[in-house]
Design a protein around this motif. Structure first.
Motif, PDB file in Angstrom:
ATOM      1  N   ASN A   1      -6.952   1.734   7.037  1.00 45.62           N
ATOM      2  CA  ASN A   1      -6.874   1.647   5.581  1.00 45.62           C
ATOM      3  C   ASN A   1      -7.244   0.244   5.135  1.00 45.62           C
ATOM      4  OD1 ASN A   1      -5.906   4.266   5.116  1.00 45.62           O
ATOM      5  ND2 ASN A   1      -3.785   3.645   5.457  1.00 45.62           N
TER       6      ASN A   1
ATOM      7  N   TYR B   1      -6.757  -2.091   1.779  1.00 45.94           N
ATOM      8  CA  TYR B   1      -6.146  -2.218   0.457  1.00 45.94           C
ATOM      9  C   TYR B   1      -6.721  -3.461  -0.216  1.00 45.94           C
ATOM     10  CZ  TYR B   1      -2.231   0.395   2.711  1.00 45.94           C
ATOM     11  OH  TYR B   1      -1.453   1.290   3.407  1.00 45.94           O
TER      12      TYR B   1
ATOM     13  N   LEU C   1       0.559   2.226  -1.439  1.00 49.48           N
ATOM     14  CA  LEU C   1       0.711   3.541  -0.813  1.00 49.48           C
ATOM     15  C   LEU C   1       2.162   3.957  -1.024  1.00 49.48           C
ATOM     16  CD1 LEU C   1      -0.720   5.724   0.903  1.00 49.48           C
ATOM     17  CD2 LEU C   1      -0.018   4.462   2.937  1.00 49.48           C
TER      18      LEU C   1
ATOM     19  N   HIS D   1       6.316   7.857   1.847  1.00 43.76           N
ATOM     20  CA  HIS D   1       5.993   9.160   2.453  1.00 43.76           C
ATOM     21  C   HIS D   1       6.464   9.147   3.897  1.00 43.76           C
ATOM     22  CE1 HIS D   1       2.821   6.468   3.793  1.00 43.76           C
ATOM     23  NE2 HIS D   1       2.658   7.281   4.823  1.00 43.76           N
TER      24      HIS D   1
ATOM     25  N   ASP E   1       5.171  10.360   7.837  1.00 42.62           N
ATOM     26  CA  ASP E   1       4.004  10.817   8.587  1.00 42.62           C
ATOM     27  C   ASP E   1       4.429  12.105   9.295  1.00 42.62           C
ATOM     28  OD1 ASP E   1       2.768   8.587   7.688  1.00 42.62           O
ATOM     29  OD2 ASP E   1       2.691   7.547   9.611  1.00 42.62           O
TER      30      ASP E   1
ATOM     31  N   SER F   1       1.354   0.384  14.064  1.00 40.90           N
ATOM     32  CA  SER F   1       0.642  -0.058  12.867  1.00 40.90           C
ATOM     33  C   SER F   1       0.318  -1.550  12.961  1.00 40.90           C
ATOM     34  CB  SER F   1       1.556   0.237  11.674  1.00 40.90           C
ATOM     35  OG  SER F   1       1.173  -0.510  10.565  1.00 40.90           O
TER      36      SER F   1
ATOM     37  N   PHE G   1       6.174  -4.117   2.596  1.00 40.60           N
ATOM     38  CA  PHE G   1       6.289  -2.785   3.197  1.00 40.60           C
ATOM     39  C   PHE G   1       7.702  -2.269   2.955  1.00 40.60           C
ATOM     40  CE2 PHE G   1       7.130  -0.005   6.853  1.00 40.60           C
ATOM     41  CZ  PHE G   1       5.969   0.755   6.912  1.00 40.60           C
TER      42      PHE G   1
ATOM     43  N   HIS H   1       8.196   5.571   4.409  1.00 40.82           N
ATOM     44  CA  HIS H   1       7.607   4.230   4.402  1.00 40.82           C
ATOM     45  C   HIS H   1       6.437   4.188   3.424  1.00 40.82           C
ATOM     46  CE1 HIS H   1       5.321   6.546   7.371  1.00 40.82           C
ATOM     47  NE2 HIS H   1       4.299   5.762   7.086  1.00 40.82           N
TER      48      HIS H   1
ATOM     49  N   VAL I   1       3.592   1.119   1.122  1.00 43.28           N
ATOM     50  CA  VAL I   1       3.195  -0.258   0.818  1.00 43.28           C
ATOM     51  C   VAL I   1       3.380  -0.478  -0.680  1.00 43.28           C
ATOM     52  CG1 VAL I   1       1.238  -1.869   0.755  1.00 43.28           C
ATOM     53  CG2 VAL I   1       1.598  -0.408   2.744  1.00 43.28           C
TER      54      VAL I   1
ATOM     55  N   ARG J   1      -6.167  -6.253   2.477  1.00 42.17           N
ATOM     56  CA  ARG J   1      -5.430  -6.025   3.737  1.00 42.17           C
ATOM     57  C   ARG J   1      -5.995  -4.833   4.495  1.00 42.17           C
ATOM     58  NH1 ARG J   1      -0.840  -2.541   4.624  1.00 42.17           N
ATOM     59  NH2 ARG J   1       0.255  -3.165   6.520  1.00 42.17           N
TER      60      ARG J   1
ATOM     61  N   ASN K   1      -5.219  -2.228   7.515  1.00 43.46           N
ATOM     62  CA  ASN K   1      -4.113  -1.684   8.300  1.00 43.46           C
ATOM     63  C   ASN K   1      -4.631  -0.576   9.202  1.00 43.46           C
ATOM     64  OD1 ASN K   1      -1.884   0.810   8.194  1.00 43.46           O
ATOM     65  ND2 ASN K   1      -1.107  -1.164   8.849  1.00 43.46           N
TER      66      ASN K   1
ATOM     67  N   THR L   1      -3.311   2.376  11.727  1.00 48.21           N
ATOM     68  CA  THR L   1      -2.168   3.093  12.309  1.00 48.21           C
ATOM     69  C   THR L   1      -2.671   4.046  13.380  1.00 48.21           C
ATOM     70  OG1 THR L   1      -2.181   4.793  10.591  1.00 48.21           O
ATOM     71  CG2 THR L   1      -0.621   3.017  10.299  1.00 48.21           C
TER      72      THR L   1
ATOM     73  N   ARG M   1      -1.762   7.006  16.139  1.00 42.60           N
ATOM     74  CA  ARG M   1      -0.820   8.104  16.399  1.00 42.60           C
ATOM     75  C   ARG M   1      -1.400   9.042  17.433  1.00 42.60           C
ATOM     76  NH1 ARG M   1      -0.153   9.147  10.227  1.00 42.60           N
ATOM     77  NH2 ARG M   1      -0.643   7.036   9.636  1.00 42.60           N
TER      78      ARG M   1
END
Ligand code: AKG
Length: 231
Positions: free
Chosen positions: A128, A130, A136, A139, A141, A157, A166, A199, A201, A223, A225, A227, A229
């Motif tokens: 991502n 930003y 963000l 929410h 995951d 992350s 955060f 979590h 932003v 920024r 980011n 993540t 998974r």
């Protein structure tokens, strides 16, 4: 700048401060810049209700579609196949989990580290970007496979560039959430009992990115980011 430090934010949620060297941050940015311009590169996704997300996104390994909350081998918006996750990224994720295990074992005296934070080999990385107005909302995951979610396989992350405020907590309520600053080079891991944590932003701190990083990469203000998974 601050030195290396490991902070346990809650069970299964660990912040590795300053984990990624400036040299590695530069390489990650350059890799993302290159991949971001190619097929399957950055785009501005939307949610199912048509609202645009306040960030640019690119997926590696697999695609995650915010419109439907589903994973796939291609992204519906243009049919592009996500580029593979680069080997250096895999190595960083593995080292972050291994170092966290060593910390839990040696500093916390936790004997069964796998039960607190299971190991994970990612098959998707969501990148991502930003800008200063990016955000963000809170929410969980929750779109990964039941196997991954039930086992608490962690999300790893990586933050690069400007810092983020955060938020995380047990409810989808900003006012009840905890806050932590994520700076360039920090790695946040949440798995085990924290895999289902809310979590998001809240804001991006402008002009907080390391100067050298900007000089060497020409990274735009904002920024990055990543993540990782396991679907
Ligand atoms: C997500 O990708 O699910 C995130 O919440 C990203 C968080 C971040 O940008 O630090």
């Amino acid at each position: 700048m601050g030195g290396l430090a490991t902070k346990i934010l809650r069970p299964g949620m660990v912040l590795l401060k300053n984990f990624i060297s400036l040299k590695d941050q530069v390489e990650i940015v350059q890799t993302c810049q290159k991949l971001g311009k190619g097929n399957g590169g950055f785009y501005q996704p939307g949610y199912g209700d048509g609202a645009k997300m306040l960030l640019k996104m690119m997926c590696l390994g697999k695609n995650w579609d915010p419109k439907t909350g589903s994973y796939g081998e291609r992204r519906p918006v243009d049919g592009a196949e996500p580029p593979p996750i680069p080997g250096e990224f895999h190595m960083l994720v593995q080292k972050a989990i291994q170092d966290t295990h060593a910390y839990l074992l040696e500093e916390v005296g936790q004997k069964n580290v796998e039960s607190v934070l299971p190991s994970m080999t990612p098959d998707i990385c969501i990148v991502n970007f930003y800008t200063s107005t990016g955000r963000l909302g809170l929410h969980k995951d929750k779109d990964e496979s039941q196997h991954s979610l039930n086992r608490g396989l962690p999300v790893v992350s990586i933050s690069i560039g400007d810092s983020a405020e955060f938020l995380y907590g047990d409810q989808m309520d900003k006012n009840k959430a905890e806050k932590v600053e994520l700076r360039s080079g920090d790695v946040l891991i949440f798995g085990g009992k924290s895999r289902h944590v809310y979590h998001g932003v809240n804001s991006i701190r402008t002009k907080s990115a390391p100067h050298e990083l900007l000089q060497e990469t020409g990274l735009r203000p904002g920024r990055l980011n990543l993540t990782f998974r396991k679907y």
